[in-house]
Design a protein around this motif. Structure first.
Motif, short mmCIF file in Angstrom:
data_model
loop_
_atom_site.label_atom_id
_atom_site.label_comp_id
_atom_site.label_asym_id
_atom_site.label_seq_id
_atom_site.Cartn_x
_atom_site.Cartn_y
_atom_site.Cartn_z
N SER A 145 0.86 -1.18 0.00
CA SER A 145 0.00 0.00 0.00
C SER A 145 0.89 1.22 0.00
CB SER A 145 -0.92 0.03 1.23
OG SER A 145 -0.25 0.54 2.37
N TRP A 173 -3.55 2.38 4.84
CA TRP A 173 -3.73 0.95 5.04
C TRP A 173 -2.56 0.28 5.74
CZ3 TRP A 173 -8.36 1.22 5.23
CH2 TRP A 173 -9.18 1.69 4.21
N PRO A 178 -3.90 -4.92 3.79
CA PRO A 178 -4.00 -3.69 2.98
C PRO A 178 -4.64 -3.90 1.61
CG PRO A 178 -1.74 -4.46 3.08
CD PRO A 178 -2.50 -5.28 4.07
N HIS A 202 -8.49 -4.15 1.85
CA HIS A 202 -9.15 -2.88 2.13
C HIS A 202 -9.03 -1.90 0.97
CE1 HIS A 202 -10.42 -3.50 6.32
NE2 HIS A 202 -9.40 -4.34 6.36
N THR A 203 -7.99 -2.02 0.18
CA THR A 203 -7.87 -1.21 -1.03
C THR A 203 -9.04 -1.48 -1.97
OG1 THR A 203 -5.45 -1.12 -0.91
CG2 THR A 203 -6.44 -0.74 -3.05
N ALA A 232 -5.91 -1.32 8.33
CA ALA A 232 -6.40 -2.42 7.52
C ALA A 232 -6.44 -3.70 8.36
CB ALA A 232 -5.51 -2.61 6.30
#
Length: 384
Positions: free
Chosen positions: A161, A166, A171, A174-175, A254
């Motif tokens: 990330s 994040w 990460p 969640h991206t 994250a």
């Protein structure tokens, strides 16, 4: 003043060496520390234990002696490129390479075994004076400060990330979950006690492909991160000299993906939100809903659908339709309809099988009750 001071006369030394100096003793007793350093410096080639030795032997350019910490497929990409560099006859970045991983059958352990790399079972690691730099990729364990300090150039982390966005163990998920348009990879130095807060050595930015899954994005970032790691190691002292502390602004967390995230709330979630959720977590946890008190897992998401206006007007969130032409089960959410090709109710069923075996039969037998009883219900709604 001297009650906590011990002294010994080691074999081969011509003078007393003081150890265990009392921290509360007057400054005048500091000669004891000086005497230790001066005496040991004569024998640094054999003791390997002093600051004098480390400073004298510090490398300033590759190839480096590397200790790698990792577990999963994402980590294997970086391990592969480090291993390949060690095999090169010219312009090598890595001189020696050993691996630390968990005591499980993991991708990193399998790669190390196949390629005959030395493997250390975490947490049994003693790297004192043997390595120049550590590399951590998708390891998931905090490293103690004492271990970090054993590496002259510290321990680097490949993080998928653009830190400080994040921070944490998930990460990539969640991206995708939050619909980020841009992401990247970061090479940073780790610090003890907290994840992902150390200074940044290198970053590379990339666009998030439209409609990609977390697995697809993770594979792409793993390759990018491995390449950036090698690029960083080529000029490691310079990168460390120019490192940047992370900004305190824009930091996001994250956390790990869990089952609670998979429950759909038809009254609150939009078509786009459900699409992001499916692409982010379906490889780990399938989306879930309730039907007549039974858990249903929704599989093979196919996106947003349009339905006749007459059907849409009388529908409420959770309403279910079967579209025969496309063999798709449609469900009403906050702002429209989304489709699924497959469901799991005791066993895996196609949309047609679920409709014919459950919904269609229920419609025929209970025509007056079909609307309230044939909804997909949100877990929190049923609880209320």
């Amino acid at each position: 003043m001297w009650e906590n001071v011990k002294y010994v006369r080691p074999k081969g030394f011509g003078q007393i060496v003081f150890i265990g100096i009392n921290l509360f003793a007057p400054k005048t007793c500091c000669f004891g520390l000086w005497r230790i350093r001066r005496t040991f410096s004569k024998y640094s080639s054999s003791t390997h234990n002093t600051d004098h030795f480390v400073q004298k032997e510090l490398r300033t350019e590759p190839p480096w002696k590397v200790l790698f910490f990792g577990t999963d497929e994402f980590a294997v990409e970086s391990l592969k490129i480090l291993y390949a560099s060690r095999q090169e006859s010219t312009n090598r970045i890595v001189e020696s390479l050993e691996v630390v991983t968990l005591e499980k059958d993991l991708p990193v352990r399998r790669f190390a075994s196949v390629n005959k790399l030395v493997v250390h079972d975490w947490p049994h690691v003693n790297s004192q004076g043997r390595f120049d730099v550590g590399v951590v990729v998708s390891f998931g364990c905090l490293l103690r400060e004492g271990l970090i300090r054993q590496f002259p150039y510290g321990i680097l982390n490949v993080h998928p990330s653009l830190l400080p966005r994040w921070r944490g163990p998930a990460p990539v998920f969640h991206t995708v979950l939050h619909g980020d348009a841009v992401t990247g990879v970061t090479i940073m130095q780790i610090r003890p006690k907290r994840f992902d807060v150390g200074p940044i050595l290198s970053q590379e930015v990339c666009q998030v492909p439209e409609h990609c899954t977390a697995e697809q994005l993770g594979a792409s970032l793993a390759t990018m991160g491995a390449s950036l790691l090698i690029d960083t190691l080529k000029n490691l002292p310079e990168r460390i000299a120019n490192r940047k502390e992370q900004s305190k602004e824009g930091a996001t967390l994250a956390p790990k993906i869990n089952t609670a995230m998979s429950w759909l709330v038809w009254e609150e979630q939009t078509c786009d939100h459900i699409s992001c959720l499916f692409r982010a977590i379906d490889s780990r946890v399938p989306l879930r809903t309730l039907w007549m008190g039974h858990l249903i897992k929704l599989l093979d998401f196919v996106g947003k659908f349009s339905v006749p206006e007459s059907e849409d007007k009388r529908a409420v969130p959770g309403s279910v339709l079967f579209q025969k032409e496309s063999n798709t089960l449609l469900v009403r959410c906050k702002d429209g309809w989304v489709g699924f090709k497959t469901v799991m109710l005791r066993k895996r069923l196609s949309a047609a099988d679920f409709y014919n075996g459950y919904l269609h039969t229920f419609f025929i037998k209970r025509p007056g009750l079909q609307h309230p009883h044939c909804l997909f219900q949100s877990k929190r709604t049923q609880t209320k």
